[in-house]
Design a protein around this motif. Sequence first.
Motif, PDB file in Angstrom:
ATOM      1  N   GLY A  65      38.820   0.485  78.712  1.00 38.05           N
ATOM      2  CA  GLY A  65      37.401   0.478  78.354  1.00 38.05           C
ATOM      3  C   GLY A  65      37.048  -0.728  77.502  1.00 38.05           C
ATOM      4  N   ALA A  66      35.769  -1.105  77.559  1.00 35.93           N
ATOM      5  CA  ALA A  66      35.240  -2.167  76.700  1.00 35.93           C
ATOM      6  C   ALA A  66      34.407  -1.514  75.597  1.00 35.93           C
ATOM      7  N   GLN A  67      33.942  -2.328  74.678  1.00 43.22           N
ATOM      8  CA  GLN A  67      33.238  -1.788  73.505  1.00 43.22           C
ATOM      9  C   GLN A  67      31.747  -2.075  73.514  1.00 43.22           C
ATOM     10  N   ASP A  68      31.319  -2.853  74.492  1.00 44.52           N
ATOM     11  CA  ASP A  68      29.904  -3.216  74.590  1.00 44.52           C
ATOM     12  C   ASP A  68      29.694  -3.847  75.958  1.00 44.52           C
ATOM     13  N   VAL A  69      28.448  -3.896  76.404  1.00 45.83           N
ATOM     14  CA  VAL A  69      28.120  -4.533  77.682  1.00 45.83           C
ATOM     15  C   VAL A  69      26.701  -5.063  77.592  1.00 45.83           C
ATOM     16  N   SER A  70      26.420  -6.100  78.338  1.00 45.71           N
ATOM     17  CA  SER A  70      25.051  -6.610  78.382  1.00 45.71           C
ATOM     18  C   SER A  70      24.182  -5.663  79.196  1.00 45.71           C
ATOM     19  N   ALA A  71      22.915  -5.606  78.844  1.00 48.55           N
ATOM     20  CA  ALA A  71      21.967  -4.843  79.660  1.00 48.55           C
ATOM     21  C   ALA A  71      21.548  -5.650  80.887  1.00 48.55           C
ATOM     22  N   HIS A  72      21.859  -6.960  80.870  1.00 51.42           N
ATOM     23  CA  HIS A  72      21.463  -7.845  81.974  1.00 51.42           C
ATOM     24  C   HIS A  72      22.591  -7.974  82.986  1.00 51.42           C
ATOM     25  N   ALA A  73      22.222  -8.265  84.224  1.00 53.18           N
ATOM     26  CA  ALA A  73      23.237  -8.341  85.278  1.00 53.18           C
ATOM     27  C   ALA A  73      23.975  -9.674  85.272  1.00 53.18           C
ATOM     28  N   SER A  74      23.257 -10.782  85.038  1.00 55.38           N
ATOM     29  CA  SER A  74      23.898 -12.112  85.010  1.00 55.38           C
ATOM     30  C   SER A  74      22.865 -13.115  84.529  1.00 55.38           C
ATOM     31  N   GLY A  75      23.309 -14.328  84.282  1.00 54.41           N
ATOM     32  CA  GLY A  75      22.352 -15.386  83.971  1.00 54.41           C
ATOM     33  C   GLY A  75      22.479 -15.963  82.581  1.00 54.41           C
ATOM     34  N   ALA A  76      21.364 -16.477  82.063  1.00 56.61           N
ATOM     35  CA  ALA A  76      21.355 -17.255  80.821  1.00 56.61           C
ATOM     36  C   ALA A  76      21.350 -16.334  79.594  1.00 56.61           C
ATOM     37  N   TYR A  77      22.483 -15.712  79.352  1.00 57.08           N
ATOM     38  CA  TYR A  77      22.633 -14.804  78.199  1.00 57.08           C
ATOM     39  C   TYR A  77      23.944 -15.159  77.498  1.00 57.08           C
ATOM     40  N   THR A  78      23.943 -16.315  76.874  1.00 54.45           N
ATOM     41  CA  THR A  78      25.165 -16.866  76.285  1.00 54.45           C
ATOM     42  C   THR A  78      25.874 -15.858  75.378  1.00 54.45           C
ATOM     43  N   GLY A  79      27.139 -15.703  75.634  1.00 51.45           N
ATOM     44  CA  GLY A  79      27.958 -14.833  74.792  1.00 51.45           C
ATOM     45  C   GLY A  79      28.043 -13.406  75.285  1.00 51.45           C
ATOM     46  N   GLU A  80      27.189 -13.045  76.236  1.00 55.89           N
ATOM     47  CA  GLU A  80      27.205 -11.654  76.701  1.00 55.89           C
ATOM     48  C   GLU A  80      28.209 -11.456  77.841  1.00 55.89           C
ATOM     49  N   VAL A  81      28.578 -10.226  78.050  1.00 50.85           N
ATOM     50  CA  VAL A  81      29.537  -9.864  79.101  1.00 50.85           C
ATOM     51  C   VAL A  81      28.877  -8.804  79.979  1.00 50.85           C
ATOM     52  N   SER A  82      28.835  -9.054  81.269  1.00 53.22           N
ATOM     53  CA  SER A  82      28.114  -8.126  82.160  1.00 53.22           C
ATOM     54  C   SER A  82      28.995  -6.954  82.589  1.00 53.22           C
ATOM     55  N   ALA A  83      28.330  -5.923  83.063  1.00 57.22           N
ATOM     56  CA  ALA A  83      29.062  -4.750  83.561  1.00 57.22           C
ATOM     57  C   ALA A  83      29.919  -5.116  84.766  1.00 57.22           C
ATOM     58  N   ALA A  84      29.411  -6.026  85.612  1.00 54.73           N
ATOM     59  CA  ALA A  84      30.189  -6.433  86.792  1.00 54.73           C
ATOM     60  C   ALA A  84      31.479  -7.126  86.363  1.00 54.73           C
ATOM     61  N   MET A  85      31.406  -7.916  85.281  1.00 55.52           N
ATOM     62  CA  MET A  85      32.623  -8.588  84.783  1.00 55.52           C
ATOM     63  C   MET A  85      33.630  -7.556  84.273  1.00 55.52           C
ATOM     64  N   LEU A  86      33.100  -6.544  83.578  1.00 52.99           N
ATOM     65  CA  LEU A  86      33.999  -5.492  83.071  1.00 52.99           C
ATOM     66  C   LEU A  86      34.654  -4.752  84.230  1.00 52.99           C
ATOM     67  N   LYS A  87      33.875  -4.513  85.258  1.00 53.28           N
ATOM     68  CA  LYS A  87      34.410  -3.831  86.448  1.00 53.28           C
ATOM     69  C   LYS A  87      35.514  -4.680  87.082  1.00 53.28           C
ATOM     70  N   ASP A  88      35.245  -5.983  87.165  1.00 52.39           N
ATOM     71  CA  ASP A  88      36.212  -6.939  87.712  1.00 52.39           C
ATOM     72  C   ASP A  88      37.540  -6.861  86.972  1.00 52.39           C
ATOM     73  N   LEU A  89      37.468  -6.606  85.685  1.00 58.69           N
ATOM     74  CA  LEU A  89      38.669  -6.560  84.843  1.00 58.69           C
ATOM     75  C   LEU A  89      39.293  -5.164  84.806  1.00 58.69           C
ATOM     76  N   GLY A  90      38.761  -4.261  85.609  1.00 57.68           N
ATOM     77  CA  GLY A  90      39.395  -2.946  85.733  1.00 57.68           C
ATOM     78  C   GLY A  90      38.901  -1.904  84.748  1.00 57.68           C
ATOM     79  N   CYS A  91      37.753  -2.135  84.122  1.00 57.95           N
ATOM     80  CA  CYS A  91      37.251  -1.155  83.147  1.00 57.95           C
ATOM     81  C   CYS A  91      36.751   0.107  83.830  1.00 57.95           C
ATOM     82  N   ARG A  92      37.129   1.235  83.259  1.00 58.42           N
ATOM     83  CA  ARG A  92      36.593   2.530  83.710  1.00 58.42           C
ATOM     84  C   ARG A  92      35.487   2.992  82.766  1.00 58.42           C
ATOM     85  N   TYR A  93      35.569   2.553  81.522  1.00 54.80           N
ATOM     86  CA  TYR A  93      34.620   2.991  80.487  1.00 54.80           C
ATOM     87  C   TYR A  93      34.057   1.799  79.727  1.00 54.80           C
ATOM     88  N   VAL A  94      32.885   1.988  79.157  1.00 54.46           N
ATOM     89  CA  VAL A  94      32.393   1.056  78.145  1.00 54.46           C
ATOM     90  C   VAL A  94      31.624   1.852  77.083  1.00 54.46           C
TER      91      VAL A  94
END
Length: 252
Positions: A65-94
Amino acid sequence: MKKLIAGNWKMNGSLAANEALLDALAQGLTVAPACEVAVCVPAPYLAQLRALKSTRAALSAVGLGAQDVSAHASGAYTGEVSAAMLKDLGCRYVIVGHSERRQYHGETDVLVADKAKAALAAGITPVVCIGETLAEREAGHTEEVVKRQLAAVIHTNGHCISEIVVAYEPVWAIGTGKTASPEEAQAVHAVLRAQLKAATDQSARVKILYGGSMNAANAALLLAQGDIDGGLIGGAALKAQDFLTIIAAAHA
Ligand code: PEP
């Protein structure tokens, strides 16, 4: 339902410390636990954790699991991590809406609800944290506060609400060594259970975790309460033996 014991490592760890902690957990998990287990780690270590898990059979069922996620899907949000990226890394929870993010990063009920929505859209289970401050409890506003926080998530997520995990974490109990008594925690969990029941006919699927100084000594009594479906564990999740003791206390 199976209980869930989820560790929140917060901003702790290093490559070496993470490996040592996972090795100790693997040694203690040779018999499959009766509950579900997850570790929510700092984003930079998700790939390391995924790799460590893949080479330790005892950890194969441990959810990442991760500890936070961006509300945005992708784009100009420097420093944020998207849910799709977390999924890519094998996250089941956030984890979303942890009180430390509400307090130090100004996260509102609406933003937390949007983050839960982003997680669900990517197929990740959001662990939605809610809880009152000490001042709110002392003013008799506990129920009103937690219901407002959960209502925002229900409003934004509609019928998908059955796919979330709720974590009731009284702010005054987080990292303080002060725990809600099993009766105090159960009373709030029962309120949340009723609110979920009114929102979805699938409410029986929703786990409601307790978090706030849960440790090896107090876990069994808290987890024995009828509406406490597991724990979100901060400090004690960094000590393998304590985390293993809590896992062992989480019978079905
Ligand atoms: C948490 O960070 O979610 C938490 C419950 O912390 P602790 O167990 O240290 O109180």
